[in-house]
Write an enzyme that holds these catalytic residues in place. Structure first.
Site, PDB file in Angstrom:
ATOM      1  CB  SER A   1      24.497 103.848  45.390  1.00  0.00           C
ATOM      2  OG  SER A   1      24.072 103.066  46.487  1.00  0.00           O
ATOM      3  CE  LYS A   2      26.890  97.452  42.529  1.00  0.00           C
ATOM      4  NZ  LYS A   2      28.001  97.458  41.634  1.00  0.00           N
ATOM      5  NE  ARG A   3      27.065 100.185  48.082  1.00  0.00           N
ATOM      6  CZ  ARG A   3      27.850 100.254  47.019  1.00  0.00           C
ATOM      7  NH1 ARG A   3      28.155  99.153  46.372  1.00  0.00           N
ATOM      8  NH2 ARG A   3      28.316 101.396  46.565  1.00  0.00           N
ATOM      9  CG  ASP A   4      20.939 103.975  48.018  1.00  0.00           C
ATOM     10  OD1 ASP A   4      21.423 103.707  49.125  1.00  0.00           O
ATOM     11  OD2 ASP A   4      21.293 104.937  47.327  1.00  0.00           O
TER      12      ASP A   4
END
Ligand code: GLU
Length: 510
Positions: free
Chosen positions: A262-265
């Site tokens: 995900s973009k948070r990773d």
């Protein structure tokens, strides 16, 4: 034979992540391989999720990766407009037709009606209430209401949505090029909204009308769209249109395999998940491959192998080679773990295969303002020596900073371990030896150094580390003979002389 036409159809709801770039890449490779067309369509039917700058970001990303569409937004073509919000008038006759054919219906329920229904269902223990073949008869729509009532509401201008009339208990079979046959029973589907109150179609409707009108032969997209595919084939069938072929690409997983990347990773785990830097409206920055110093060729090569394999052990592919080798048959079903170390490995490879002059040109802007030399041959020489030790372009400078700046730091660990009591004297003698070389070439330096060891009966370990420390400040690096020849005799001798005093006093403090 029908011409292959594929499309990449992102919604401008934010920056394109690497999964999106991979989808675009596979579409591009497939189109090129078959001499087909690769279209870019903007799917912006969800006005509430529009993010300014997202479209420009998508275009720049594809361009930067060299996977440019041959038709579509920003590229023109005769099947446009390629922006869905500009096609509203085109969709109208199609949804009217679908209602006329009895495959869709008008639904007059307000948002409040729907919310009430959900709460009621919940209080009766039904968690996920759906508008479907069972419940639609209890709602306000053109199936449950009389024809007069419906006509009255329509003439009145009452707001309505149009919903798909999903048949009851019917198996929908669709063939996926990657997954084989997929069967879904319609009892698991709801009567999806096809046209919103505003008259704007939803993604599902616009998507299939456009794929049909744009003569798309293959829909290659992420696995997250697989659950929508039964509705899509039902729509094709309802219109009596030929279905395109479908290929749903496996998910990109986190490095540990635990869930979708995900973009948070990205920034949390220390690697980018976007092709370019992106600044959100809230001022939150996500870093991109380009700004981190990845070569587009390395980025593309790495992405291509996340989900596809060539069937042999080859790992390095140029874009042209990928076009040649790519096939949907070799795209796997299961998710692909993203491996940040492998991404670096690819970049390292692409850096090493570049010739030194090309690298030098790329490195020039990265040199310190007061660089000892910015001469292209000098810089190319240094690049040649440093590239085995570099992963990114800036490493070519930082790893060999002693080629560009005077030394202001000596590696303490090397001093501690390798600088012995006798080292200063040996270094004094080495300075004299090197100072006597007339033509300061790497061969002559090597010959003189070897002779020095022999005459003094010294081993390399007694001389080499001290020599390197004095000239570079470091404990490791490329061949000292090459380093010295590049720096030139004056610089080497002066560094050794001043360095000697500095290290002698440093040694006392360690
Ligand atoms: N607009 C969809 C997206 O944002 C495209 C899905 C499809 O390719 O059908 O990914």
């Amino acid at each position: 034979m029908t011409k292959i036409r594929v499309r990449f159809a992102p919604s401008p709801t934010g920056p394109l992540n690497i999964g999106g770039v991979r989808t675009a890449l596979y579409n591009y490779l497939f189109a090129k391989k078959h001499g087909g067309d690769f279209l870019l369509r903007r799917e912006d039917t969800d006005e509430t999720r529009f993010v300014p700058g997202a479209q420009e970001y998508i275009l720049e990303s594809l361009k930067g990766c060299g996977i440019e569409p041959s038709e579509g937004v920003g590229y023109g073509g005769d099947k446009g407009p390629y922006i869905q919000s500009e096609r509203v008038a085109i969709y109208k006759p199609y949804y009217e037709k679908l209602v006329e054919l009895g495959h869709a219906y008008y639904a007059f329920d307000t948002a409040e009606d729907l919310a009430n229904m959900r709460t009621q269902a919940e209080s009766m223990g039904m968690a996920n209430w759906q508008y479907n073949s069972v419940t639609r008869s209890t709602m306000k729509n053109s199936i449950s209401l009389s024809k007069e009532e419906v006509d009255k509401r329509l003439t009145n201008g009452d707001p309505y949505t149009i919903r798909m009339k999903i048949p009851r208990n019917t198996d929908i079979r669709l063939h996926d090029e990657i997954r084989g046959w997929v069967t879904v029973n319609t009892n698991n589907l709801d009567d999806k909204v096809l046209v919103k109150e505003s008259g704007m179609p939803t993604y599902h409707f616009a998507n299939i009308v456009d794929d049909h009108l744009m003569e798309i032969t293959h829909v290659i997209r992420g696995e997250e769209w697989l659950p929508s595919a039964p509705l899509h084939v039902l729509l094709y069938d309802s219109f009596g249109w030929e279905r395109p072929k479908f290929a749903h690409l496996p998910l990109l997983l986190r490095p540990d395999g635990n869930g979708k990347l995900s973009k948070r990773d990205g920034d949390r785990l220390g690697f980018p998940v976007f092709p370019l830097d992106w600044m959100s409206a809230e001022g939150e920055k996500s870093s991109g491959y380009r700004e981190r110093g990845y070569f587009p060729a390395a980025f593309i090569n790495m992405l291509a192998l996340l989900g596809w394999n060539p069937g042999n052990t080859q790992e390095i592919f140029s874009l042209d080679e990928l076009v040649e080798a790519f096939s949907l048959e070799r795209v796997g079903k299961s998710g692909s773990k993203f491996d940040p170390e492998k991404a670096k490995w690819f970049n390292q490879h692409y850096l090493r295969i570049q010739n030194n002059d090309d690298l030098a040109k790329l490195v020039l802007p990265l040199l310190p303002a007061d660089a000892i030399s910015t001469d292209l041959t000098y810089v190319a020489n240094v690049c040649g020596m440093m590239k085995e030790r570099a992963t990114f372009l800036p490493d070519l400078v930082s790893e060999g900073i002693y080629f560009y700046q005077e030394i202001d730091f000596y590696d303490a660990d090397t001093i501690r371990k390798k600088w012995k009591d006798e080292t200063p004297e040996i270094m004094q003698e080495l300075i004299l030896e090197l100072g006597a070389i007339a033509d300061f070439t790497k061969e002559n330096i090597e010959a003189s150094f070897t002779a020095f060891l022999a005459t003094k009966s010294l081993g390399f370990g007694n001389v080499g580390p001290g020599f390197r420390l004095l000239v570079t400040g470091k404990g490791m690096g490329p061949s000292m003979f090459e380093i010295c020849a590049t720096l030139g005799k004056d610089k080497v001798i002066s560094r050794m002389t001043t360095g000697l005093q500095k290290i002698i006093s440093l040694k006392k403090t360690l």
